[in-house]
Design a protein around this motif. Structure first.
Motif, mmCIF file in Angstrom:
data_model
loop_
_atom_site.group_PDB
_atom_site.id
_atom_site.type_symbol
_atom_site.label_atom_id
_atom_site.label_comp_id
_atom_site.label_asym_id
_atom_site.label_seq_id
_atom_site.Cartn_x
_atom_site.Cartn_y
_atom_site.Cartn_z
ATOM 1 N N THR A 63 0.963 -1.251 0.027
ATOM 2 C CA THR A 63 -0.155 0.030 0.064
ATOM 3 C C THR A 63 1.090 1.103 0.180
ATOM 4 O OG1 THR A 63 -1.911 -1.332 1.095
ATOM 5 C CG2 THR A 63 -2.066 1.353 1.281
ATOM 6 N N GLY A 64 0.816 1.979 -0.907
ATOM 7 C CA GLY A 64 1.453 3.300 -1.278
ATOM 8 C C GLY A 64 0.814 4.392 -0.627
ATOM 9 N N ALA A 65 -0.689 4.336 -0.586
ATOM 10 C CA ALA A 65 -1.522 5.415 0.034
ATOM 11 C C ALA A 65 -2.793 4.927 0.334
ATOM 12 C CB ALA A 65 -1.533 6.523 -1.159
ATOM 13 N N LEU A 66 -3.431 5.308 1.292
ATOM 14 C CA LEU A 66 -4.853 4.991 1.906
ATOM 15 C C LEU A 66 -5.680 6.210 1.819
ATOM 16 C CD1 LEU A 66 -5.375 2.422 4.349
ATOM 17 C CD2 LEU A 66 -6.337 4.714 5.059
ATOM 18 N N VAL A 67 -7.071 5.703 1.191
ATOM 19 C CA VAL A 67 -7.949 6.725 1.280
ATOM 20 C C VAL A 67 -9.058 6.479 2.434
ATOM 21 C CG1 VAL A 67 -9.674 7.919 -0.021
ATOM 22 C CG2 VAL A 67 -7.630 7.087 -1.319
ATOM 23 N N ALA A 68 -9.288 7.443 3.112
ATOM 24 C CA ALA A 68 -10.273 7.257 4.222
ATOM 25 C C ALA A 68 -11.399 8.240 4.250
ATOM 26 C CB ALA A 68 -9.537 7.183 5.719
ATOM 27 N N ALA A 115 -11.196 12.894 -6.806
ATOM 28 C CA ALA A 115 -9.916 13.839 -6.483
ATOM 29 C C ALA A 115 -9.173 13.028 -5.639
ATOM 30 C CB ALA A 115 -10.364 15.212 -6.024
ATOM 31 N N ALA A 116 -9.728 12.458 -4.486
ATOM 32 C CA ALA A 116 -8.876 11.553 -3.403
ATOM 33 C C ALA A 116 -8.081 10.487 -3.836
ATOM 34 C CB ALA A 116 -9.855 11.402 -2.463
ATOM 35 N N VAL A 117 -8.775 10.028 -4.986
ATOM 36 C CA VAL A 117 -8.342 8.658 -5.556
ATOM 37 C C VAL A 117 -7.167 9.054 -6.440
ATOM 38 C CG1 VAL A 117 -8.659 6.558 -7.133
ATOM 39 C CG2 VAL A 117 -10.346 7.102 -5.285
ATOM 40 N N GLU A 118 -7.405 10.059 -7.350
ATOM 41 C CA GLU A 118 -6.107 10.677 -7.980
ATOM 42 C C GLU A 118 -5.107 10.999 -7.293
ATOM 43 O OE1 GLU A 118 -3.961 11.078 -11.316
ATOM 44 O OE2 GLU A 118 -6.082 10.310 -11.347
ATOM 45 N N ARG A 119 -5.125 11.804 -6.238
ATOM 46 C CA ARG A 119 -4.129 12.138 -5.529
ATOM 47 C C ARG A 119 -3.449 11.143 -4.549
ATOM 48 N NH1 ARG A 119 -3.392 16.951 -2.274
ATOM 49 N NH2 ARG A 119 -4.484 17.853 -4.076
ATOM 50 N N ALA A 120 -4.186 9.948 -4.215
ATOM 51 C CA ALA A 120 -3.512 8.830 -3.790
ATOM 52 C C ALA A 120 -2.684 8.010 -4.577
ATOM 53 C CB ALA A 120 -4.554 7.910 -2.994
ATOM 54 N N LYS A 121 -3.328 8.099 -5.908
ATOM 55 C CA LYS A 121 -2.545 7.317 -7.049
ATOM 56 C C LYS A 121 -1.040 7.897 -7.197
ATOM 57 C CE LYS A 121 -5.640 5.245 -10.280
ATOM 58 N NZ LYS A 121 -6.254 5.395 -11.372
ATOM 59 N N ARG A 122 -1.216 9.262 -7.321
ATOM 60 C CA ARG A 122 0.122 10.020 -7.453
ATOM 61 C C ARG A 122 0.928 9.791 -6.231
ATOM 62 N NH1 ARG A 122 -3.315 14.379 -9.326
ATOM 63 N NH2 ARG A 122 -2.660 15.785 -7.267
ATOM 64 N N ILE A 123 0.447 9.802 -5.001
ATOM 65 C CA ILE A 123 1.275 9.671 -3.861
ATOM 66 C C ILE A 123 2.082 8.155 -3.873
ATOM 67 C CG2 ILE A 123 1.278 9.196 -1.433
ATOM 68 C CD1 ILE A 123 -0.895 11.497 -1.391
ATOM 69 N N ALA A 124 1.035 7.233 -4.073
ATOM 70 C CA ALA A 124 1.435 5.843 -4.047
ATOM 71 C C ALA A 124 2.479 5.396 -5.286
ATOM 72 C CB ALA A 124 0.181 4.851 -4.295
ATOM 73 N N GLY A 125 2.451 5.896 -6.240
ATOM 74 C CA GLY A 125 3.446 5.864 -7.491
ATOM 75 C C GLY A 125 2.983 4.362 -7.985
ATOM 76 N N ASP A 126 3.917 3.171 -7.893
ATOM 77 C CA ASP A 126 3.604 2.169 -8.544
ATOM 78 C C ASP A 126 3.155 1.294 -7.438
ATOM 79 O OD1 ASP A 126 4.871 2.565 -10.878
ATOM 80 O OD2 ASP A 126 6.856 2.052 -10.456
ATOM 81 N N LYS A 127 2.893 1.471 -6.349
ATOM 82 C CA LYS A 127 2.102 0.947 -5.348
ATOM 83 C C LYS A 127 0.638 0.783 -5.270
ATOM 84 C CE LYS A 127 5.716 0.052 -1.736
ATOM 85 N NZ LYS A 127 5.933 0.158 -0.229
ATOM 86 N N ASN A 128 -0.159 -0.093 -4.420
ATOM 87 C CA ASN A 128 -1.423 0.236 -4.430
ATOM 88 C C ASN A 128 -2.163 1.189 -3.711
ATOM 89 O OD1 ASN A 128 -1.505 -2.174 -5.860
ATOM 90 N ND2 ASN A 128 -1.501 -3.337 -4.036
ATOM 91 N N VAL A 129 -3.579 1.709 -3.917
ATOM 92 C CA VAL A 129 -4.269 2.366 -3.061
ATOM 93 C C VAL A 129 -5.420 1.873 -2.590
ATOM 94 C CG1 VAL A 129 -5.689 4.160 -3.107
ATOM 95 C CG2 VAL A 129 -3.746 4.333 -4.746
ATOM 96 N N THR A 130 -5.360 1.918 -1.226
ATOM 97 C CA THR A 130 -6.402 1.158 -0.311
ATOM 98 C C THR A 130 -7.232 2.032 0.132
ATOM 99 O OG1 THR A 130 -4.727 -0.447 0.326
ATOM 100 C CG2 THR A 130 -6.666 -0.340 1.799
ATOM 101 N N ILE A 131 -8.913 1.994 0.034
ATOM 102 C CA ILE A 131 -9.819 2.640 0.246
ATOM 103 C C ILE A 131 -10.318 1.861 1.390
ATOM 104 C CG2 ILE A 131 -12.017 3.401 -0.232
ATOM 105 C CD1 ILE A 131 -11.472 3.457 -3.046
ATOM 106 N N ALA A 132 -10.296 2.786 2.800
ATOM 107 C CA ALA A 132 -10.698 2.259 4.080
ATOM 108 C C ALA A 132 -11.897 3.017 4.505
ATOM 109 C CB ALA A 132 -9.665 2.220 4.747
ATOM 110 N N SER A 133 -12.953 2.793 3.913
ATOM 111 C CA SER A 133 -14.398 3.465 4.090
ATOM 112 C C SER A 133 -15.317 2.931 3.055
ATOM 113 C CB SER A 133 -14.132 5.208 3.525
ATOM 114 O OG SER A 133 -15.503 5.323 3.560
ATOM 115 N N ALA A 134 -16.639 2.507 3.872
ATOM 116 C CA ALA A 134 -17.580 1.955 3.180
ATOM 117 C C ALA A 134 -18.085 3.252 2.145
ATOM 118 C CB ALA A 134 -18.850 1.397 3.977
#
Length: 195
Positions: A63-68, A115-134
Motif C-alpha cells: 500500500t502506497g496510499a490509503l483513502v479514508a 480527486a482523493a483517489v487521483e491524489r492517492a495514486k500520485r502519492i502511491a506511485g507504483d504501489k496500491n491505493v487502499t480505500i478504507a471507507s464503506a
C-alpha cells in the motif's frame, strides 16, 4: 502502476461497524493466532494465523496510499498521523480540521472521491491505493475507480449497523470470482471488479 482496492472487515450479515461505530468482535481475527505482523504504528501489532498473516502483509506492504473518510479519520484521531499500513492517508472531506497542518502533517485532505483517489495514486506511485471507507468504496465503485473489493468476513452477526454496501449508484455491479483464503476467525475474499 498499482491497483485501487478496498478492504474492510465485515460481519456475516454485511456490517463493518455497530450503529454507534463500535467494532464489537469484528477485529478479533487480528489477535487470533501466533504469527506476529508488526505495523508501522508502534502501538499496534497483529497476532494472526499464517494464512491471515500473508493476507495482512499483502494488504499493508504493497500500500502506497490509503483513502479514508472524515468519519473514520475522526474516530481514529488520524491514527496519530501514522496509519498502521505505514502509508500516507488521503482524507475525503469538505472541511479539513483547522489544525490539520500542525497535527497531521503527512495527511492530505481532499474534497471529493475522484480527486482523493487521483491524489492517492500520485502519492502511491507504483504501489496500491487502499480505500478504507464503506461510503467512499461505494462511490469509487460507481465512478469506475475501483479494481478490487476485499472483505475479511468474520463469524459474527450484528443484526444492525453500518453496512459495507448499501445503495449502489448505477445499480448492479458484477465482480469476478473471488480469491479465497481461510484464516482463523476470518475468511478473506478478494473480488476483482468486472470491467
Amino acid at each position: 502502476m498499482g491497483k485501487v482496492f478496498s478492504h474492510m472487515t465485515m460481519s456475516l450479515d454485511g456490517y463493518i461497524a455497530q450503529p454507534d461505530d463500535g467494532i464489537g468482535e469484528l477485529f478479533e481475527w487480528y489477535g487470533a493466532g501466533d504469527v506476529t505482523v508488526p505495523s508501522a504504528n508502534e502501538g499496534i501489532t497483529f497476532q494472526v494465523d499464517e494464512a491471515s498473516a500473508a493476507i495482512l502483509r499483502d494488504l499493508t506492504e504493497d500500500t502506497g496510499a490509503l483513502v479514508a473518510g472524515r468519519r473514520l479519520f475522526d474516530i481514529a484521531d488520524g491514527w496519530g498521523d501514522r496509519h498502521p499500513a505505514g502509508a500516507p492517508v488521503v482524507v475525503v472531506t469538505h472541511r479539513p480540521p483547522a489544525d490539520a497542518a500542525e497535527k497531521w502533517p503527512t495527511t492530505t485532505f481532499v474534497d471529493g472521491v475522484a480527486a482523493a483517489v487521483e491524489r492517492a495514486k500520485r502519492i502511491a506511485g507504483d504501489k496500491n491505493v487502499t480505500i478504507a471507507s464503506a461510503n467512499i468504496t461505494q462511490q469509487a465503485l460507481a465512478l469506475g475507480l475501483l479494481d478490487e473489493v476485499c472483505v475479511s468476513l468474520v463469524p459474527v452477526l450484528f443484526g444492525e449497523g453500518i453496512p459495507y454496501f448499501s445503495a449502489l449508484g448505477g445499480g448492479h455491479q458484477l465482480l469476478e470470482d473471488p480469491v479465497v483464503v481461510q484464516g482463523k476467525r476470518a475468511l478473506h475474499l478478494r473480488y476483482p471488479v468486472r470491467r
